[in-house]
Design an enzyme around this catalytic site. Sequence first.
Site, PDB file in Angstrom:
ATOM      1  N   LYS A 160       5.354   1.758  -3.103  1.00 19.46           N
ATOM      2  CA  LYS A 160       5.286   3.102  -3.684  1.00 19.46           C
ATOM      3  C   LYS A 160       5.509   2.979  -5.179  1.00 19.46           C
ATOM      4  CE  LYS A 160       4.747   7.452  -2.512  1.00 19.46           C
ATOM      5  NZ  LYS A 160       3.981   8.069  -1.413  1.00 19.46           N
ATOM      6  N   ASP A 210      -0.189  10.838  -4.689  1.00 17.96           N
ATOM      7  CA  ASP A 210       0.974  11.470  -4.040  1.00 17.96           C
ATOM      8  C   ASP A 210       1.235  12.736  -4.858  1.00 17.96           C
ATOM      9  OD1 ASP A 210       3.206  10.880  -1.916  1.00 17.96           O
ATOM     10  OD2 ASP A 210       4.323  11.547  -3.661  1.00 17.96           O
ATOM     11  N   LYS A 241       0.854  -1.192   0.000  1.00 16.93           N
ATOM     12  CA  LYS A 241       0.000   0.000   0.000  1.00 16.93           C
ATOM     13  C   LYS A 241       0.880   1.227   0.000  1.00 16.93           C
ATOM     14  CE  LYS A 241      -3.860   2.217   0.435  1.00 16.93           C
ATOM     15  NZ  LYS A 241      -3.544   2.879  -0.853  1.00 16.93           N
TER      16      LYS A 241
HETATM   17  P1  NDP Z   1       0.867  17.925  -4.250  1.00 21.64           P
HETATM   18  O1  NDP Z   1       1.319  17.569  -5.595  1.00 21.64           O
HETATM   19  O2  NDP Z   1      -0.570  18.127  -3.992  1.00 21.64           O
HETATM   20  O3  NDP Z   1       1.617  19.266  -3.753  1.00 21.64           O
HETATM   21  C1  NDP Z   1       3.006  19.333  -3.674  1.00 21.64           C
HETATM   22  C2  NDP Z   1       3.374  20.749  -3.305  1.00 21.64           C
HETATM   23  O4  NDP Z   1       4.755  20.820  -2.996  1.00 21.64           O
HETATM   24  C3  NDP Z   1       3.137  21.762  -4.418  1.00 21.64           C
HETATM   25  O5  NDP Z   1       2.769  22.988  -3.866  1.00 21.64           O
HETATM   26  C4  NDP Z   1       4.508  21.841  -5.077  1.00 21.64           C
HETATM   27  O6  NDP Z   1       4.745  23.080  -5.729  1.00 21.64           O
HETATM   28  C5  NDP Z   1       5.397  21.742  -3.870  1.00 21.64           C
HETATM   29  N1  NDP Z   1       6.704  21.211  -4.260  1.00 21.64           N
HETATM   30  C6  NDP Z   1       6.977  20.017  -4.819  1.00 21.64           C
HETATM   31  N2  NDP Z   1       8.288  19.891  -5.046  1.00 21.64           N
HETATM   32  C7  NDP Z   1       8.844  21.050  -4.605  1.00 21.64           C
HETATM   33  C8  NDP Z   1      10.162  21.540  -4.550  1.00 21.64           C
HETATM   34  N3  NDP Z   1      11.206  20.808  -5.001  1.00 21.64           N
HETATM   35  N4  NDP Z   1      10.369  22.787  -4.012  1.00 21.64           N
HETATM   36  C9  NDP Z   1       9.340  23.514  -3.552  1.00 21.64           C
HETATM   37  N5  NDP Z   1       8.053  23.102  -3.589  1.00 21.64           N
HETATM   38  C10 NDP Z   1       7.824  21.894  -4.097  1.00 21.64           C
HETATM   39  O7  NDP Z   1       1.464  16.790  -3.276  1.00 21.64           O
HETATM   40  P2  NDP Z   1       0.966  16.343  -1.852  1.00 21.64           P
HETATM   41  O8  NDP Z   1       0.508  17.520  -1.073  1.00 21.64           O
HETATM   42  O9  NDP Z   1       0.078  15.189  -2.038  1.00 21.64           O
HETATM   43  O10 NDP Z   1       2.323  15.764  -1.228  1.00 21.64           O
HETATM   44  C11 NDP Z   1       3.255  16.598  -0.559  1.00 21.64           C
HETATM   45  C12 NDP Z   1       4.166  15.750   0.305  1.00 21.64           C
HETATM   46  O11 NDP Z   1       3.373  15.019   1.254  1.00 21.64           O
HETATM   47  C13 NDP Z   1       4.989  14.691  -0.428  1.00 21.64           C
HETATM   48  O12 NDP Z   1       6.205  14.508   0.261  1.00 21.64           O
HETATM   49  C14 NDP Z   1       4.136  13.417  -0.274  1.00 21.64           C
HETATM   50  O13 NDP Z   1       4.905  12.237  -0.404  1.00 21.64           O
HETATM   51  C15 NDP Z   1       3.648  13.621   1.153  1.00 21.64           C
HETATM   52  N6  NDP Z   1       2.463  12.857   1.502  1.00 21.64           N
HETATM   53  C16 NDP Z   1       1.295  12.994   0.791  1.00 21.64           C
HETATM   54  C17 NDP Z   1       0.172  12.291   1.154  1.00 21.64           C
HETATM   55  C18 NDP Z   1      -1.146  12.500   0.497  1.00 21.64           C
HETATM   56  O14 NDP Z   1      -2.145  11.975   1.014  1.00 21.64           O
HETATM   57  N7  NDP Z   1      -1.242  13.244  -0.590  1.00 21.64           N
HETATM   58  C19 NDP Z   1       0.222  11.290   2.241  1.00 21.64           C
HETATM   59  C20 NDP Z   1       1.459  11.299   2.996  1.00 21.64           C
HETATM   60  C21 NDP Z   1       2.538  12.035   2.601  1.00 21.64           C
HETATM   61  P3  NDP Z   1       4.401  23.256  -7.313  1.00 21.64           P
HETATM   62  O15 NDP Z   1       2.906  23.248  -7.370  1.00 21.64           O
HETATM   63  O16 NDP Z   1       5.022  24.537  -7.673  1.00 21.64           O
HETATM   64  O17 NDP Z   1       5.022  22.058  -7.981  1.00 21.64           O
END
Ligand code: NDP
Length: 448
Positions: free
Chosen positions: A124, A164, A88
């Site tokens: 993953k 993700d 998962k």
């Molecule tokens: P999203 O794609 O919804 O959002 C990601 C955000 O992070 C965007 O605002 C993006 O900016 C920003 N971002 C990504 N890479 C960079 C970078 N190198 N520098 C600065 N900003 C960055 O993803 P999620 O919110 O779903 O996921 C965010 C984190 O949380 C990840 O690490 C993911 O693995 C973790 N996570 C997510 C879960 C979920 O349920 N979604 C569950 C558990 C963990 P931009 O839009 O400009 O690209």
Amino acid sequence: MSISQAIEKVEACYAHQPEFVQAVKEVALTIAPLYDAHSEYETLKIFERLVEPDRIICFRINWENDKGEVQVNRGWRVQFSNALGPYKGGVRFHPTVNQSVLKFLGFEQIFKNALTGLPMGGGKGGADFDPKGKSDSEIRRFCYAFMRELHQYVSKDIDVPAGDIGVGGREVSYMFAMYKNLTREHGGVLTGKGVGFGGSLMRTEATGYGAVYFLENMLAVQNENIKGKKVLISGAGNVSLHAAEKAHMLGATVLTVSDSQGTLYDENGMDQEKIDWLKNQKAQSKPLCDYVDIYGGEWFTKQKPWHIKGDIAIPSATQNEVNEDDAKLMVENGIKYIAEGANMPLTADAVDYIRLHRVHYAPGKAANAGGVAVSGLEMSQNSVRQYKTFEEIDERLKRIMKNIHDCAAEASEQYGQTDDGYIDYMAGANIVGFKRVADALCAYGILN
Ligand code: NDP
């Protein structure tokens, strides 16, 4: 083989996979006292077994862009461990996706899922596809092509992917449609589905809300409350904006969100109207900086939020976004609590620094486990074909997050990780998660 020998072996074999080595070392260094207390782990080579995924599936994704040109991407599914349940873990679409990143995420996921107490193994997946600037038709064609390859390796009892970075409700729907089309099976093969066709209420909110629930538990131990606290959040995606929403609902002042272009700072705090505006803006891939023209505040191009004063930080963008200099800035600017919304957002040096300075720190595998926990609840609802209300899921999520908090705090105390009353949530979470998986592996003998 001892833990330190196992680390050396991983470093030698996977020097070209830095994120994976980083994640392995973090777990290894904190579980040593548990390992020493259980000689059967060493006899059965539990750690050495757990650092190798059951398998990694690599595939090519051919798809056509709007100009009719053939595009080729690389896709993977890392099926890390199904000791506790079906594999998962989410699917990430981002140009930085590679085997090192997916192996680190899959490895973390094993212990995170164990911490929820729900029957889920760890995995993953993802592709080096960049969704930025793609039309809806291109996203749809890519998701179809991705699932056309992946469908043969996943099912509701084998491996259950989810979203993700770069994969939200829209992408999950397209992938689910292709899976259903190819297999004729309408079941729980993916979580994060639309609520109208098998999705769980609250899955979208669960990771961000869960991180704030975890924080509430940390604050309570210190006789503090989130109300009135200043919160810095990085990222402006699913996790960040729902963490912002819940923090605001509970009376905190949310000062920042950010994205790859920079940081948005609003000294008056982001209320529900402003957060809704941000959600809408990001959903249309429009710039965050437009906020300033409507609501005021400041925009810092290509800067992170950590130069701003606050009480709590919730880094929720991506791995290694907070380095040691950022950690120093956090401490200088008064941050007392950090809950990781993202997976491994702090570098190893940053973690060392904030622990040394006694910042209360919840690692991602504990603080952001709410998302996969509600995914686990989605799987159960799919199996029994009965659906729970938003309030029921919210209540369950709160209980799960409290349980993770309490178990991690207890393990931290039990294995002597604390001095001066500092709760080492990182060690505690690693010990609890690892022990659950290790005990299952011991029970299985040498299979798995
Ligand atoms: P999203 O794609 O919804 O959002 C990601 C955000 O992070 C965007 O605002 C993006 O900016 C920003 N971002 C990504 N890479 C960079 C970078 N190198 N520098 C600065 N900003 C960055 O993803 P999620 O919110 O779903 O996921 C965010 C984190 O949380 C990840 O690490 C993911 O693995 C973790 N996570 C997510 C879960 C979920 O349920 N979604 C569950 C558990 C963990 P931009 O839009 O400009 O690209």
